[in-house]
Design a protein around this motif. Structure first.
Motif, PDB file in Angstrom:
ATOM      1  N   GLN A  95       0.813  -1.203   0.000  1.00  0.00           N
ATOM      2  CA  GLN A  95       0.000   0.000   0.000  1.00  0.00           C
ATOM      3  C   GLN A  95       0.850   1.258   0.000  1.00  0.00           C
ATOM      4  OE1 GLN A  95      -1.784  -1.389   3.489  1.00  0.00           O
ATOM      5  NE2 GLN A  95      -0.441  -0.303   4.904  1.00  0.00           N
ATOM      6  N   ASN A  96       0.298   2.325  -0.540  1.00  0.00           N
ATOM      7  CA  ASN A  96       0.898   3.653  -0.477  1.00  0.00           C
ATOM      8  C   ASN A  96      -0.138   4.594   0.116  1.00  0.00           C
ATOM      9  OD1 ASN A  96       3.657   3.845  -1.384  1.00  0.00           O
ATOM     10  ND2 ASN A  96       2.942   3.155  -3.387  1.00  0.00           N
ATOM     11  N   ILE A  97      -0.187   4.628   1.429  1.00  0.00           N
ATOM     12  CA  ILE A  97      -1.154   5.423   2.158  1.00  0.00           C
ATOM     13  C   ILE A  97      -0.436   6.155   3.290  1.00  0.00           C
ATOM     14  CG2 ILE A  97      -3.167   3.995   1.608  1.00  0.00           C
ATOM     15  CD1 ILE A  97      -2.800   2.486   4.176  1.00  0.00           C
ATOM     16  N   ALA A  98      -1.137   7.140   3.882  1.00  0.00           N
ATOM     17  CA  ALA A  98      -0.583   7.878   5.016  1.00  0.00           C
ATOM     18  C   ALA A  98       0.809   8.410   4.662  1.00  0.00           C
ATOM     19  CB  ALA A  98      -0.579   7.000   6.269  1.00  0.00           C
ATOM     20  N   GLU A  99       1.793   8.217   5.557  1.00  0.00           N
ATOM     21  CA  GLU A  99       3.143   8.757   5.335  1.00  0.00           C
ATOM     22  C   GLU A  99       3.853   8.123   4.148  1.00  0.00           C
ATOM     23  OE1 GLU A  99       2.262   8.916   9.769  1.00  0.00           O
ATOM     24  OE2 GLU A  99       2.041   7.471   8.149  1.00  0.00           O
ATOM     25  N   ASP A 100       3.422   6.937   3.720  1.00  0.00           N
ATOM     26  CA  ASP A 100       4.044   6.274   2.569  1.00  0.00           C
ATOM     27  C   ASP A 100       4.102   7.194   1.359  1.00  0.00           C
ATOM     28  OD1 ASP A 100       3.783   4.085   4.274  1.00  0.00           O
ATOM     29  OD2 ASP A 100       2.074   3.241   3.189  1.00  0.00           O
ATOM     30  N   ILE A 101       3.095   8.050   1.241  1.00  0.00           N
ATOM     31  CA  ILE A 101       2.960   8.901   0.065  1.00  0.00           C
ATOM     32  C   ILE A 101       4.203   9.771  -0.127  1.00  0.00           C
ATOM     33  CG2 ILE A 101       1.660  10.894  -0.820  1.00  0.00           C
ATOM     34  CD1 ILE A 101      -0.870   9.520   0.365  1.00  0.00           C
ATOM     35  N   GLN A 182      -5.792  11.628   3.024  1.00  0.00           N
ATOM     36  CA  GLN A 182      -4.551  11.013   3.496  1.00  0.00           C
ATOM     37  C   GLN A 182      -4.570  10.919   5.013  1.00  0.00           C
ATOM     38  OE1 GLN A 182      -1.014  13.115   2.343  1.00  0.00           O
ATOM     39  NE2 GLN A 182       0.362  11.762   3.463  1.00  0.00           N
ATOM     40  N   GLY A 183      -4.302   9.725   5.532  1.00  0.00           N
ATOM     41  CA  GLY A 183      -4.270   9.522   6.968  1.00  0.00           C
ATOM     42  C   GLY A 183      -2.869   9.700   7.532  1.00  0.00           C
ATOM     43  N   ARG A 184      -2.778   9.428   8.825  1.00  0.00           N
ATOM     44  CA  ARG A 184      -1.475   9.475   9.494  1.00  0.00           C
ATOM     45  C   ARG A 184      -1.426   8.400  10.564  1.00  0.00           C
ATOM     46  NH1 ARG A 184       1.644  14.793  11.986  1.00  0.00           N
ATOM     47  NH2 ARG A 184       3.580  13.677  12.525  1.00  0.00           N
ATOM     48  N   ARG A 185      -0.363   7.614  10.549  1.00  0.00           N
ATOM     49  CA  ARG A 185      -0.239   6.540  11.528  1.00  0.00           C
ATOM     50  C   ARG A 185       0.021   7.110  12.921  1.00  0.00           C
ATOM     51  NH1 ARG A 185       2.205   4.634   6.796  1.00  0.00           N
ATOM     52  NH2 ARG A 185       1.337   2.659   6.035  1.00  0.00           N
ATOM     53  N   LEU A 189       6.758   4.196  11.876  1.00  0.00           N
ATOM     54  CA  LEU A 189       6.838   3.074  10.945  1.00  0.00           C
ATOM     55  C   LEU A 189       8.256   2.524  10.832  1.00  0.00           C
ATOM     56  CD1 LEU A 189       5.339   1.390   8.746  1.00  0.00           C
ATOM     57  CD2 LEU A 189       6.056   3.127   7.104  1.00  0.00           C
ATOM     58  N   MET A 190       9.259   3.417  10.849  1.00  0.00           N
ATOM     59  CA  MET A 190      10.630   2.994  10.575  1.00  0.00           C
ATOM     60  C   MET A 190      11.496   2.990  11.824  1.00  0.00           C
ATOM     61  SD  MET A 190      11.605   4.596   6.858  1.00  0.00           S
ATOM     62  CE  MET A 190      11.074   6.262   7.205  1.00  0.00           C
ATOM     63  N   HIS A 191      12.497   2.123  11.806  1.00  0.00           N
ATOM     64  CA  HIS A 191      13.484   2.075  12.867  1.00  0.00           C
ATOM     65  C   HIS A 191      14.835   1.697  12.260  1.00  0.00           C
ATOM     66  CE1 HIS A 191      12.057  -2.109  12.541  1.00  0.00           C
ATOM     67  NE2 HIS A 191      13.301  -2.430  12.828  1.00  0.00           N
ATOM     68  N   ILE A 192      15.899   1.860  13.025  1.00  0.00           N
ATOM     69  CA  ILE A 192      17.241   1.509  12.563  1.00  0.00           C
ATOM     70  C   ILE A 192      17.577   0.097  13.048  1.00  0.00           C
ATOM     71  CG2 ILE A 192      19.686   2.064  12.675  1.00  0.00           C
ATOM     72  CD1 ILE A 192      18.048   4.076  11.107  1.00  0.00           C
ATOM     73  N   ASP A 193      17.917  -0.778  12.107  1.00  0.00           N
ATOM     74  CA  ASP A 193      18.325  -2.143  12.419  1.00  0.00           C
ATOM     75  C   ASP A 193      19.854  -2.194  12.355  1.00  0.00           C
ATOM     76  OD1 ASP A 193      18.611  -4.831  12.753  1.00  0.00           O
ATOM     77  OD2 ASP A 193      17.560  -5.424  10.925  1.00  0.00           O
ATOM     78  N   ALA A 194      20.504  -2.199  13.508  1.00  0.00           N
ATOM     79  CA  ALA A 194      21.972  -2.194  13.578  1.00  0.00           C
ATOM     80  C   ALA A 194      22.500  -3.626  13.544  1.00  0.00           C
ATOM     81  CB  ALA A 194      22.429  -1.492  14.851  1.00  0.00           C
ATOM     82  N   HIS A 211       2.462  -2.895  11.564  1.00  0.00           N
ATOM     83  CA  HIS A 211       1.449  -3.023  12.598  1.00  0.00           C
ATOM     84  C   HIS A 211       0.294  -2.082  12.266  1.00  0.00           C
ATOM     85  CE1 HIS A 211       3.159   0.759  13.900  1.00  0.00           C
ATOM     86  NE2 HIS A 211       4.323   0.172  14.147  1.00  0.00           N
ATOM     87  N   ARG A 212      -0.829  -2.359  12.867  1.00  0.00           N
ATOM     88  CA  ARG A 212      -2.013  -1.545  12.626  1.00  0.00           C
ATOM     89  C   ARG A 212      -1.997  -0.291  13.489  1.00  0.00           C
ATOM     90  NH1 ARG A 212      -6.611  -3.518  10.037  1.00  0.00           N
ATOM     91  NH2 ARG A 212      -6.421  -5.638   9.244  1.00  0.00           N
ATOM     92  N   SER A 213      -2.450   0.796  12.895  1.00  0.00           N
ATOM     93  CA  SER A 213      -2.706   2.015  13.655  1.00  0.00           C
ATOM     94  C   SER A 213      -4.181   2.040  14.040  1.00  0.00           C
ATOM     95  CB  SER A 213      -2.357   3.241  12.801  1.00  0.00           C
ATOM     96  OG  SER A 213      -0.967   3.302  12.542  1.00  0.00           O
ATOM     97  N   ASN A 214      -4.579   3.114  14.685  1.00  0.00           N
ATOM     98  CA  ASN A 214      -5.987   3.322  15.026  1.00  0.00           C
ATOM     99  C   ASN A 214      -6.452   4.576  14.293  1.00  0.00           C
ATOM    100  OD1 ASN A 214      -8.489   3.063  16.271  1.00  0.00           O
ATOM    101  ND2 ASN A 214      -7.853   4.273  18.040  1.00  0.00           N
TER     102      ASN A 214
END
Length: 251
Positions: A95-101, A182-185, A189-194, A211-214
């Protein structure tokens, strides 16, 4: 109707083949200009410091060593002898929704079509939260052409994009179509994987938490979560009108 299609997942992506099927339900004049390699997350970037290589991979099928934006410019300005009536970008893997855009190369490809003065739409297929879940484009293929056709019945402005997202449902399980904003989570969404390589040197990946938002109702997030096709109008003009007025009064 002449249709130019592109994507950000690359010239060999299954979603691009699905988009071509959708486009051919609308017209027999379909041109494919897509990136040679995966360009997911490049947003609206241009290749300014590297040459773009063009490769013809088949009849009316071209691969560009560049971004989705590059591909649309090449298609309109170099490959096609007459302007397209419609630019389609997708079908994105996910999907390309919310911040993905903001990050999406798929959305950017459609926006470049709009910048060049053409009607443009972006299409994306959502898939589940389970790890390793494969993606099925059947929903997009079944509902894509009629959703696009419904949008084309309107006199669409040329300064925006219609962002269409298909839910993770079988075609006959779709609840319907919702026109959304356009929504917002409500969670990052993102984190750093070291990690460390074989020699103990650190390196890093951008990680994505699924994960799901509300979400609020009437948003793209809410529609996709509840099995609806989400149709969201987006504008090139990103001016914050409310803040514009308050800033003017402030100064």
């Amino acid at each position: 109707m002449r249709i130019l299609i592109t994507n950000d997942d690359g010239i060999h992506a299954p979603g691009l083949k699905s988009l071509e099927k959708i486009a051919r339900d609308l017209s027999d004049d379909v041109w494919v200009v897509a990136p040679e390699f995966d360009q997911s997350g490049v947003s609206h970037s241009l290749s300014l410091n590297d040459p773009m290589r063009l490769r013809e991979v088949g009849d009316r099928h071209f691969a560009v060593k560049g971004t989705p934006t590059d591909c649309v410019i090449m298609g309109v300005k170099h490959i096609l002898d007459t302007a397209p009536d419609l630019v389609l970008s997708g079908v994105n893997r996910g999907q390309n929704i919310a911040e993905d855009i903001k990050y999406s190369g798929t959305i950017a490809g459609a926006f470049e079509g709009a910048i060049l003065g053409h009607r443009a739409m972006a299409l994306s297929q959502a898939y589940g939260f389970a790890e390793g879940r494969s993606i099925d484009y059947a929903c997009a293929e079944a509902h894509g052409a009629k959703t696009i056709s419904k949008c084309l019945e309107m006199d669409l402005p040329r300064d925006g994009v219609i962002n269409i997202n298909f839910p993770d449902r079988l075609p006959d399980e779709v609840e319907g179509v919702q026109v959304t904003r356009q929504g917002r989570r409500d969670q990052a969404l993102m984190h750093i994987d070291a990690r460390k390589d074989g020699r103990g040197n650190p390196y890093f990946w951008l990680g994505f938490s699924r994960h799901r938002s509300n979400p609020a109702t009437e948003t793209d997030l809410h529609a996709i979560y509840n099995g609806y096709i989400s149709v969201t109008p987006l504008k090139l003009d990103m001016t914050d009108e409310d803040l514009l007025s308050r800033l003017a009064d402030h100064f």
